[in-house]
Design an enzyme around this catalytic site. Structure first.
Site, mmCIF file in Angstrom:
data_model
loop_
_atom_site.group_PDB
_atom_site.id
_atom_site.type_symbol
_atom_site.label_atom_id
_atom_site.label_comp_id
_atom_site.label_asym_id
_atom_site.label_seq_id
_atom_site.Cartn_x
_atom_site.Cartn_y
_atom_site.Cartn_z
ATOM 1 C CB SER A 147 7.516 0.675 17.157
ATOM 2 O OG SER A 147 7.466 1.863 17.907
ATOM 3 C CE1 TYR A 160 2.849 2.345 14.683
ATOM 4 C CE2 TYR A 160 4.050 2.574 16.731
ATOM 5 C CZ TYR A 160 4.045 2.491 15.360
ATOM 6 O OH TYR A 160 5.228 2.548 14.652
HETATM 7 P P1 NDP Z 1 5.274 6.089 6.247
HETATM 8 O O1 NDP Z 1 3.859 6.461 6.504
HETATM 9 O O2 NDP Z 1 6.212 7.119 5.765
HETATM 10 O O3 NDP Z 1 5.339 4.836 5.253
HETATM 11 C C1 NDP Z 1 4.495 3.742 5.442
HETATM 12 C C2 NDP Z 1 4.595 2.855 4.235
HETATM 13 O O4 NDP Z 1 3.735 1.709 4.451
HETATM 14 C C3 NDP Z 1 4.143 3.524 2.968
HETATM 15 O O5 NDP Z 1 4.948 3.128 1.883
HETATM 16 C C4 NDP Z 1 2.719 3.017 2.798
HETATM 17 O O6 NDP Z 1 2.380 3.037 1.412
HETATM 18 C C5 NDP Z 1 2.868 1.591 3.321
HETATM 19 N N1 NDP Z 1 1.590 0.999 3.730
HETATM 20 C C6 NDP Z 1 0.719 1.461 4.657
HETATM 21 N N2 NDP Z 1 -0.369 0.660 4.705
HETATM 22 C C7 NDP Z 1 -0.173 -0.327 3.785
HETATM 23 C C8 NDP Z 1 -0.935 -1.434 3.339
HETATM 24 N N3 NDP Z 1 -2.154 -1.722 3.856
HETATM 25 N N4 NDP Z 1 -0.415 -2.235 2.381
HETATM 26 C C9 NDP Z 1 0.797 -1.969 1.840
HETATM 27 N N5 NDP Z 1 1.558 -0.927 2.217
HETATM 28 C C10 NDP Z 1 1.078 -0.111 3.173
HETATM 29 O O7 NDP Z 1 5.779 5.463 7.641
HETATM 30 P P2 NDP Z 1 7.246 5.100 8.188
HETATM 31 O O8 NDP Z 1 8.200 4.972 7.080
HETATM 32 O O9 NDP Z 1 7.525 5.988 9.308
HETATM 33 O O10 NDP Z 1 6.942 3.669 8.823
HETATM 34 C C11 NDP Z 1 7.484 2.456 8.340
HETATM 35 C C12 NDP Z 1 7.419 1.438 9.468
HETATM 36 O O11 NDP Z 1 8.257 1.868 10.537
HETATM 37 C C13 NDP Z 1 6.034 1.246 10.064
HETATM 38 O O12 NDP Z 1 5.837 -0.117 10.363
HETATM 39 C C14 NDP Z 1 6.099 2.053 11.345
HETATM 40 O O13 NDP Z 1 5.188 1.602 12.314
HETATM 41 C C15 NDP Z 1 7.542 1.806 11.746
HETATM 42 N N6 NDP Z 1 8.084 2.780 12.674
HETATM 43 C C16 NDP Z 1 8.243 4.088 12.303
HETATM 44 C C17 NDP Z 1 8.789 4.989 13.183
HETATM 45 C C18 NDP Z 1 9.033 6.414 12.825
HETATM 46 O O14 NDP Z 1 9.465 7.182 13.699
HETATM 47 N N7 NDP Z 1 8.802 6.835 11.585
HETATM 48 C C19 NDP Z 1 9.194 4.581 14.547
HETATM 49 C C20 NDP Z 1 8.990 3.192 14.831
HETATM 50 C C21 NDP Z 1 8.460 2.335 13.919
HETATM 51 P P3 NDP Z 1 0.877 3.179 0.860
HETATM 52 O O15 NDP Z 1 0.152 4.122 1.750
HETATM 53 O O16 NDP Z 1 1.085 3.638 -0.525
HETATM 54 O O17 NDP Z 1 0.314 1.788 0.923
#
Ligand code: NDP
Length: 257
Positions: A147, A160
């Site tokens: 990020s 974070y």
């Molecule tokens: P979402 O919340 O939309 O998706 C997160 C995903 O991670 C879900 O599929 C969730 O599925 C999964 N997840 C969370 N915890 C776990 C776990 N313990 N085990 C397995 N899967 C897990 O978030 P984003 O798509 O926005 O984020 C994706 C990545 O991008 C993250 O690492 C985030 O930090 C990073 N990011 C996002 C930004 C943004 O603006 N959106 C900016 C910068 C970085 P489930 O809950 O079903 O497990």
């Protein structure tokens, strides 16, 4: 002949957090580039539906499977199944992530652990489990979704930001160790892309306007704008690129004023 090669035909990819948001988009992008894709997340139904939809739209083989990236047993079971069913893993995208929005004084120890384990420790556990196979097969591409918060401090970013800074350094560390085995490890650092992670914050007009003003391109990113950078790192064409952190940020990170 000098020709850019971004074709992923014949490769097997695993994308964590593939059920929605950025991970869902990246899984689809990798499949369109030719890879067979395994999507993992804790919510089994969501990840299974995403896998089915991606298979229908791209014609690639996909699998949606439940995995908690904070749990080593869960990771080992999934990696074992993918190796048994698909024969190999060429690409790993460590995308699963979470966040909590509290100031440092209000943060509980459990919240700290949850963010650090999900965003940072998971990248080590997944990469180690998959890396063992990649090192043996002398080929691999690992892409970690970090990020802009790995570099800039953001409001309420106490667990974070450090978790993502850790991901970037771990990227360089693993890149150094595994370069000799044909395994590259790179990171992508996105700025704001609208997903379930931040949709509540983005509903606040004042916050959203401030964000757009802070971004030289004047807008949030679109999910498809993350696909090409990730496909590049995953491609044979990027074979000499490792240990990098690419900001996909509309120009934000190095913007002074
Ligand atoms: P979402 O919340 O939309 O998706 C997160 C995903 O991670 C879900 O599929 C969730 O599925 C999964 N997840 C969370 N915890 C776990 C776990 N313990 N085990 C397995 N899967 C897990 O978030 P984003 O798509 O926005 O984020 C994706 C990545 O991008 C993250 O690492 C985030 O930090 C990073 N990011 C996002 C930004 C943004 O603006 N959106 C900016 C910068 C970085 P489930 O809950 O079903 O497990």
């Amino acid at each position: 002949m000098y020709k850019a090669n971004f074709d992923l035909t014949g490769k097997v990819a695993v994308v964590t957090g593939g059920g929605r948001g950025i991970g869902r988009a990246l899984a689809e992008g990798l499949a369109y580039a030719g890879a067979d894709v395994v999507l993992t997340a804790r919510t089994e139904e969501q990840v299974k539906i995403a896998a089915m939809e991606i298979s229908q739209s791209t014609g690639r083989r996909t699998l949606g499977i439940s995995c908690d990236v904070t749990d080593k047993d869960s990771i080992d079971a999934v990696v074992g199944k993918v190796i048994r069913d698909f024969g190999r893993i060429d690409i790993l995208v460590n995308n699963a992530g979470t966040s909590v929005r509290h100031g440092a004084l209000d943060l509980t120890e459990d919240e700290w652990d949850q963010v650090i384990d999900t965003n940072f420790k998971s990248v080590f556990l997944m990469s180690q489990a998959v890396g063992r196979h990649m090192v043996k097969q002398k080929y691999g591409r690992i892409v970690n979704i970090a990020s802009v918060a790995s570099e800039l401090t953001l409001a309420y970013g106490t667990p974070y930001g450090p978790s993502k800074a850790g991901v970037v350094h771990l990227t360089r560390q693993m890149a150094n160790e595994w370069a000799q085995h044909g395994v590259t490890v790179n990171a992508i650092s996105p700025w704001f892309f609208k997903t379930s992670l931040n949709e509540k914050a983005l509903e606040n007009d004042e916050f959203r306007t401030a964000l757009e003003r802070r971004t030289p391109m004047g807008r949030l990113g679109q999910l498809e704008e993350l696909v090409a950078p990730v496909v590049f790192f995953c491609s044979d064409g990027a074979g000499y690129v490792t240990g990098q952190n690419l900001f996909v940020d509309g120009g934000t990170t190095h913007f002074g004023m």
